[in-house]
Enzyme design. Structure first.
Site, PDB file in Angstrom:
ATOM      1  N   ASP A 246      29.644  98.282 -55.645  1.00  0.00           N
ATOM      2  CA  ASP A 246      30.368  97.521 -56.663  1.00  0.00           C
ATOM      3  C   ASP A 246      29.352  97.133 -57.736  1.00  0.00           C
ATOM      4  OD1 ASP A 246      31.527  95.280 -58.106  1.00  0.00           O
ATOM      5  OD2 ASP A 246      33.040  95.216 -56.526  1.00  0.00           O
TER       6      ASP A 246
ATOM      7  N   TYR B 209      39.674  91.283 -71.213  1.00  0.00           N
ATOM      8  CA  TYR B 209      39.201  92.645 -71.518  1.00  0.00           C
ATOM      9  C   TYR B 209      38.688  92.730 -72.963  1.00  0.00           C
ATOM     10  CZ  TYR B 209      39.308  97.795 -71.524  1.00  0.00           C
ATOM     11  OH  TYR B 209      38.976  99.128 -71.597  1.00  0.00           O
TER      12      TYR B 209
ATOM     13  N   ALA C 126      35.394  90.999 -73.066  1.00  0.00           N
ATOM     14  CA  ALA C 126      34.341  91.783 -72.391  1.00  0.00           C
ATOM     15  C   ALA C 126      33.903  92.952 -73.263  1.00  0.00           C
ATOM     16  CB  ALA C 126      34.850  92.285 -71.035  1.00  0.00           C
TER      17      ALA C 126
END
Ligand code: NAP
Length: 247
Positions: A59, A150, A153
């Site tokens: 991850d 989103y 980011a």
């Protein structure tokens, strides 16, 4: 053929297309993804094409795990010239309904994931004669309703790109980003499902909004990444290249 690259999110979609495209340039491709199965299928395709390819299932928000993955990929490949941070997720909700977990998850995968990958890659990139970092932003950096995490980011990726370009430019390490528009991947197909829309309708709306009148394919992002990885972009750093069909 020489050289090596590492691609996060290389198991699917845009990341997988980047792995296959970079195989025309590099002898070895390291594939990082959370899910081993799809990444191993990409690595098998790369090996069938005569390349060295290994997978590390990690991850990207696991900063120490990413460091171990990069270290062991560099040891297996012998060098590192290009690193591409393509792992990404979307967890949409209107702001008042957005959980802190959803907010943090998207910032973590895109921003912490890119931070972790680039940081772990620096020692090996410093040994390269053409070190290049490519981050993946998005047209969503300009704003996307229902996905504030989103959009934030992806705008953050642009700031990260410019900051890292300035920090590592003196060492000859170039850092650029690609900002795709609407690309046909699982991410956008899931987006249609979440909005309760038929894929054709969802994709058709995006196509109609673009200048070219169609959505993009992962390979059309991968070719831009390849340009930023290669020597033809040797005087480009701190740039965001849009691949949006004129969206
Ligand atoms: P995708 O098909 O969903 O592929 C994303 C890949 O990233 C998957 O393999 C996924 O693994 C992996 N991933 C997600 N979270 C991860 C994590 N925490 N650690 C490691 N791997 C993780 O999406 P895509 O469309 O190719 O997206 C690739 C990049 O392009 C993303 O940064 C995305 O934001 C960006 N982008 C996409 C579009 C578009 O229209 N598709 C437009 C602009 C930008 P799992 O399968 O395990 O989830």
């Amino acid at each position: 053929m020489s050289g090596a690259a590492i691609v996060s999110g290389g198991g699917r979609g845009i990341g997988a297309a980047i792995c296959l495209q970079l195989a025309d340039r590099f002898r070895a491709i390291g594939v990082i993804d959370r899910d081993r199965g799809p990444a191993e299928r990409v690595a098998a395709d790369l090996r069938a094409a005569g390349r060295i390819s290994e997978v590390r299932a990690v991850d990207v928000t696991d900063v120490e795990g990413v460091r171990d993955a990069v270290d062991s990929l560099v040891a297996a490949m012998g060098s590192l010239d290009t690193v591409v941070a393509a792992a990404g997720n979307m967890v949409g909700a209107d702001l008042e309904e957005m959980s802190v977990a959803a907010w943090s998850s998207v910032l973590d995968v895109h921003l912490t994931g890119s931070f972790a990958l680039v940081r772990a890659s620096l020692p090996a990139l410093r040994e390269s004669s053409n070190p290049s970092v490519v981050l993946i932003s998005s047209i969503a950096a300009r704003g996307i309703a229902g996905h504030a995490n989103y959009g934030a980011a992806k705008a953050g990726i642009m700031g990260l790109t410019r900051s890292l370009a300035r920090e590592f430019g003196p060492e000859g390490i170039r850092v650029n980003a690609v900002a795709p528009g609407f690309i046909d991947t699982r991410m956008t197909r899931d987006g249609a499902v979440q909005r309760g829309l038929d894929w054709k309708e969802f994709a058709g709306r995006a196509a109609a909004a673009s200048a070219l009148g169609r959505i993009g394919q992962p390979e059309e992002v991968a070719s831009v990444v390849d340009f930023l990885a290669g020597p033809d972009s040797s005087y480009m750093s701190g740039q965001v290249v849009y691949a949006t069909g004129g969206l």
